[in-house]
Design a protein around this motif. Structure first.
Motif, PDB file in Angstrom:
ATOM      1  N   ALA A  37       2.087 -29.199 -12.383  1.00 31.67           N
ATOM      2  CA  ALA A  37       1.231 -30.379 -12.495  1.00 31.67           C
ATOM      3  C   ALA A  37       1.954 -31.452 -13.299  1.00 31.67           C
ATOM      4  O   ALA A  37       2.841 -31.157 -14.108  1.00 31.67           O
ATOM      5  CB  ALA A  37      -0.076 -30.006 -13.174  1.00 31.67           C
ATOM      6  N   MET A  38       1.595 -32.704 -13.079  1.00 36.99           N
ATOM      7  CA  MET A  38       2.160 -33.799 -13.872  1.00 36.99           C
ATOM      8  C   MET A  38       1.865 -33.542 -15.345  1.00 36.99           C
ATOM      9  O   MET A  38       0.773 -33.073 -15.699  1.00 36.99           O
ATOM     10  CB  MET A  38       1.566 -35.142 -13.435  1.00 36.99           C
ATOM     11  N   SER A  39       2.823 -33.833 -16.202  1.00 41.63           N
ATOM     12  CA  SER A  39       2.692 -33.526 -17.629  1.00 41.63           C
ATOM     13  C   SER A  39       1.407 -34.133 -18.196  1.00 41.63           C
ATOM     14  O   SER A  39       1.079 -35.289 -17.935  1.00 41.63           O
ATOM     15  CB  SER A  39       3.912 -34.050 -18.397  1.00 41.63           C
ATOM     16  N   GLY A  40       0.701 -33.334 -18.975  1.00 37.62           N
ATOM     17  CA  GLY A  40      -0.544 -33.766 -19.586  1.00 37.62           C
ATOM     18  C   GLY A  40      -1.775 -33.450 -18.757  1.00 37.62           C
ATOM     19  O   GLY A  40      -2.900 -33.364 -19.301  1.00 37.62           O
ATOM     20  N   THR A  41      -1.607 -33.247 -17.450  1.00 34.43           N
ATOM     21  CA  THR A  41      -2.763 -33.039 -16.576  1.00 34.43           C
ATOM     22  C   THR A  41      -3.453 -31.704 -16.850  1.00 34.43           C
ATOM     23  O   THR A  41      -4.689 -31.637 -16.954  1.00 34.43           O
ATOM     24  CB  THR A  41      -2.341 -33.107 -15.098  1.00 34.43           C
ATOM     25  N   THR A  42      -2.665 -30.632 -16.975  1.00 34.29           N
ATOM     26  CA  THR A  42      -3.272 -29.314 -17.197  1.00 34.29           C
ATOM     27  C   THR A  42      -4.065 -29.293 -18.497  1.00 34.29           C
ATOM     28  O   THR A  42      -5.185 -28.755 -18.543  1.00 34.29           O
ATOM     29  CB  THR A  42      -2.189 -28.218 -17.219  1.00 34.29           C
ATOM     30  N   ASN A  43      -3.528 -29.886 -19.554  1.00 33.13           N
ATOM     31  CA  ASN A  43      -4.270 -29.944 -20.821  1.00 33.13           C
ATOM     32  C   ASN A  43      -5.585 -30.699 -20.666  1.00 33.13           C
ATOM     33  O   ASN A  43      -6.613 -30.330 -21.253  1.00 33.13           O
ATOM     34  CB  ASN A  43      -3.410 -30.608 -21.907  1.00 33.13           C
ATOM     35  N   THR A  44      -5.550 -31.764 -19.881  1.00 32.04           N
ATOM     36  CA  THR A  44      -6.773 -32.538 -19.651  1.00 32.04           C
ATOM     37  C   THR A  44      -7.790 -31.730 -18.857  1.00 32.04           C
ATOM     38  O   THR A  44      -8.995 -31.760 -19.143  1.00 32.04           O
ATOM     39  CB  THR A  44      -6.443 -33.849 -18.898  1.00 32.04           C
ATOM     40  N   LEU A  45      -7.327 -30.976 -17.868  1.00 38.99           N
ATOM     41  CA  LEU A  45      -8.232 -30.143 -17.075  1.00 38.99           C
ATOM     42  C   LEU A  45      -8.836 -29.032 -17.923  1.00 38.99           C
ATOM     43  O   LEU A  45     -10.005 -28.671 -17.755  1.00 38.99           O
ATOM     44  CB  LEU A  45      -7.481 -29.558 -15.875  1.00 38.99           C
ATOM     45  N   VAL A  46      -8.055 -28.488 -18.845  1.00 38.77           N
ATOM     46  CA  VAL A  46      -8.577 -27.487 -19.778  1.00 38.77           C
ATOM     47  C   VAL A  46      -9.638 -28.122 -20.673  1.00 38.77           C
ATOM     48  O   VAL A  46     -10.675 -27.517 -20.978  1.00 38.77           O
ATOM     49  CB  VAL A  46      -7.444 -26.879 -20.629  1.00 38.77           C
ATOM     50  N   GLU A  47      -9.411 -29.373 -21.095  1.00 39.24           N
ATOM     51  CA  GLU A  47     -10.396 -30.080 -21.922  1.00 39.24           C
ATOM     52  C   GLU A  47     -11.697 -30.304 -21.157  1.00 39.24           C
ATOM     53  O   GLU A  47     -12.794 -30.155 -21.710  1.00 39.24           O
ATOM     54  CB  GLU A  47      -9.815 -31.425 -22.368  1.00 39.24           C
ATOM     55  N   ILE A  48     -11.579 -30.642 -19.875  1.00 34.75           N
ATOM     56  CA  ILE A  48     -12.771 -30.802 -19.033  1.00 34.75           C
ATOM     57  C   ILE A  48     -13.554 -29.492 -18.984  1.00 34.75           C
ATOM     58  O   ILE A  48     -14.782 -29.472 -19.135  1.00 34.75           O
ATOM     59  CB  ILE A  48     -12.357 -31.256 -17.616  1.00 34.75           C
ATOM     60  N   GLY A  59     -19.617 -35.496 -21.289  1.00 34.41           N
ATOM     61  CA  GLY A  59     -18.267 -35.528 -21.848  1.00 34.41           C
ATOM     62  C   GLY A  59     -17.230 -35.187 -20.808  1.00 34.41           C
ATOM     63  O   GLY A  59     -16.154 -35.808 -20.741  1.00 34.41           O
ATOM     64  N   ALA A  60     -17.539 -34.189 -19.962  1.00 25.73           N
ATOM     65  CA  ALA A  60     -16.606 -33.795 -18.902  1.00 25.73           C
ATOM     66  C   ALA A  60     -16.399 -34.931 -17.912  1.00 25.73           C
ATOM     67  O   ALA A  60     -15.269 -35.233 -17.511  1.00 25.73           O
ATOM     68  CB  ALA A  60     -17.137 -32.552 -18.186  1.00 25.73           C
ATOM     69  N   VAL A 116      -8.381 -25.896 -13.356  1.00 30.93           N
ATOM     70  CA  VAL A 116      -7.010 -26.009 -13.868  1.00 30.93           C
ATOM     71  C   VAL A 116      -6.000 -26.045 -12.727  1.00 30.93           C
ATOM     72  O   VAL A 116      -4.958 -26.699 -12.818  1.00 30.93           O
ATOM     73  CB  VAL A 116      -6.714 -24.844 -14.843  1.00 30.93           C
ATOM     74  N   ALA A 117      -6.305 -25.379 -11.612  1.00 32.35           N
ATOM     75  CA  ALA A 117      -5.386 -25.336 -10.467  1.00 32.35           C
ATOM     76  C   ALA A 117      -5.207 -26.696  -9.801  1.00 32.35           C
ATOM     77  O   ALA A 117      -4.211 -26.921  -9.095  1.00 32.35           O
ATOM     78  CB  ALA A 117      -5.889 -24.327  -9.441  1.00 32.35           C
TER      79      ALA A 117
END
Length: 438
Positions: A37-48, A59-60, A116-117
């Motif tokens: 995934a593009m850098s930062g995207t997976t962390n954002t999806l985990v935050e969602i 918030g999501a 996350v996928a």
């Protein structure tokens, strides 16, 4: 055919995606590409997912909307034609509507993995659209159609090989084949992931299944270095490593590679090359089954280690003592890194402190227990077979001014390890570099 894997930073912006597209097409030969995934995207999806677990759909949705805006800006920067801009926008709208659908129901762990996928799903679709816009014959093969784990959570190589072969036969005569790294389905058909090594593991499994001529792992440094460049000055890339040497370095701290991810390539006899996206002409590091006799290759360090020592007179000439000790660690699913024994004592190191208190309490049934925290394992890797006279002496001379808690030598022909205080790590690494590589 070669397999090329690119991590999140390598596809972290439209400019980087264009650069990767040039790298995978410049040879003109059929190439299989694995993308993160593009850098930062997976962390954002985990935050969602975290907002959804906390039952905060507002918030999501706010995070989803922010991420969608970011991706829409990428579309304008990446594509030249209105056709492909609109095609990609339509795809991304569907993706983000799919993410919003999770805000309306009860949230589960399996749904988190589906969320996350989507990072890899988006990056691979954007790359395929870009290549097709440029006139490259490229096709996307969904990892969810062939990448599967068994009931033990381990990759199912036979299933992967059969399904991928069928997909390749169905999609003949393409120049570029693209798939997602990290994501897969489990034995029950649910969306899951490979955990250890992520996209590197996918590349190795794909390379073994094809089989490929070479597997390339592209990162932002020019291969595996002979010491930690963040700590030691004037490190150099190691040009060749045996699979065993690479696994030792990866396990003991070399972050560029996960220790398990090259196993499929090792068993298939396929070389793995570590390359630098920022300097494509650099040789990088080749990992294969070749052993360079009589050579020390590199040093690595593993931090946040805890040493546990149990001393008991009952151990003297007793059978079953070590079994009881090891069963305690097994019951708490805590792997042991290093071990040293004497007639009445055994010392071990672990890097997972989650069950430390329980483990210590159990061990106290069998002897006196002492614990040392904030330790570091220093690992020297190369052809360290005991027949290479003087190698262990050379390494020990480099460590002569460093207090050593434990030494492990002889368990492997490829490393000698030292357990030291974390505060002595920099001095130890620099001393080893000065002695072994200068």
């Amino acid at each position: 055919m070669k397999v090329m894997k690119f991590g999140g930073t390598s596809v972290g912006s439209p400019e980087r995606i264009k650069h990767v597209a040039n790298l995978v097409t410049e040879s003109g030969e059929p190439t299989f590409v694995v993308l993160s995934a593009m850098s930062g995207t997976t962390n954002t999806l985990v935050e969602i997912s975290d907002y959804l677990y906390k039952k905060n759909p507002e918030g999501a949705n706010e995070i989803i909307n922010t991420l969608e805006k970011k991706y829409m800006v990428h579309v304008d920067e990446l594509y030249d034609t209105d056709e492909y801009k609109q095609k990609t926008r339509d795809f991304l709208h569907q993706e983000f509507d799919y993410l919003r659908s999770f805000t309306k129901d009860i949230f589960t762990s399996f749904e988190e993995k589906s969320i996350v996928a989507q990072g890899e799903v988006m990056s691979t679709n954007m790359m395929v659209n870009y290549l097709q816009e440029k006139g490259i014959k490229a096709v996307l093969l969904s990892a969810l159609d062939f990448m599967r784990t068994d009931k033990n959570g381990e990759p199912d190589p036979q299933y992967i090989k059969e399904k991928l072969a069928a997909l390749m036969l169905k999609n003949e005569d393409y120049q570029i084949y693209i798939t997602q790294g990290f994501i897969c389905r489990n034995a029950y058909g649910e969306v899951d992931n490979l955990l250890r090594g992520g996209s590197d593991y996918t590349a190795s499994l794909v390379g073994a299944a094809l089989p490929a001529d070479e597997i390339q792992i592209w990162t932002d440094i020019d291969g595996m270095h002979n010491n930690d460049p963040r700590v030691v000055e004037k490190t150099e890339a190691v040009r060749q490593l045996n699979f065993e040497e690479a696994a030792e370095l990866a396990y003991f701290g070399a972050k560029i590679l996960h220790p398990t991810c090259v196993q499929p390539a090792k068993f298939a006899g396929i070389p793995v090359r570590l390359k630098n996206t920022l300097d494509p002409k650099a040789d990088g590091t080749i990992i294969d089954n070749v052993i360079m006799r009589g050579k020390i290759k590199a040093v690595a360090a593993k931090d946040n280690i805890t040493a546990i020592k149990i001393k008991s007179s009952r151990m003297l000439l007793a059978t079953g003592f070590l079994r009881k000790v090891f069963e305690i660690f097994e019951s708490y699913q805590t792997p042991i890194d290093m071990i040293a024994t004497s007639e009445v004592g055994v010392s071990m190191s672990i890097d997972n402190q989650a069950h430390l208190t329980d483990i210590v309490n159990e061990l106290k049934k069998y002897g006196t227990v002492t614990v040392d925290s904030d330790m570091t394992i220093i690992c020297v890797v190369g052809d360290l077979d005991w027949s290479n006279l003087g190698f262990e002496t050379l390494v020990l001379e480099a460590m002569q001014n460093i207090p050593v808690r434990m030494i492990s030598y002889g368990g492997s022909n490829y490393n000698i390890s030292f357990l030291i205080k974390g505060s002595d790590k920099k001095r130890a690494l620099q001393s080893l570099s000065d002695k072994l590589f200068s």
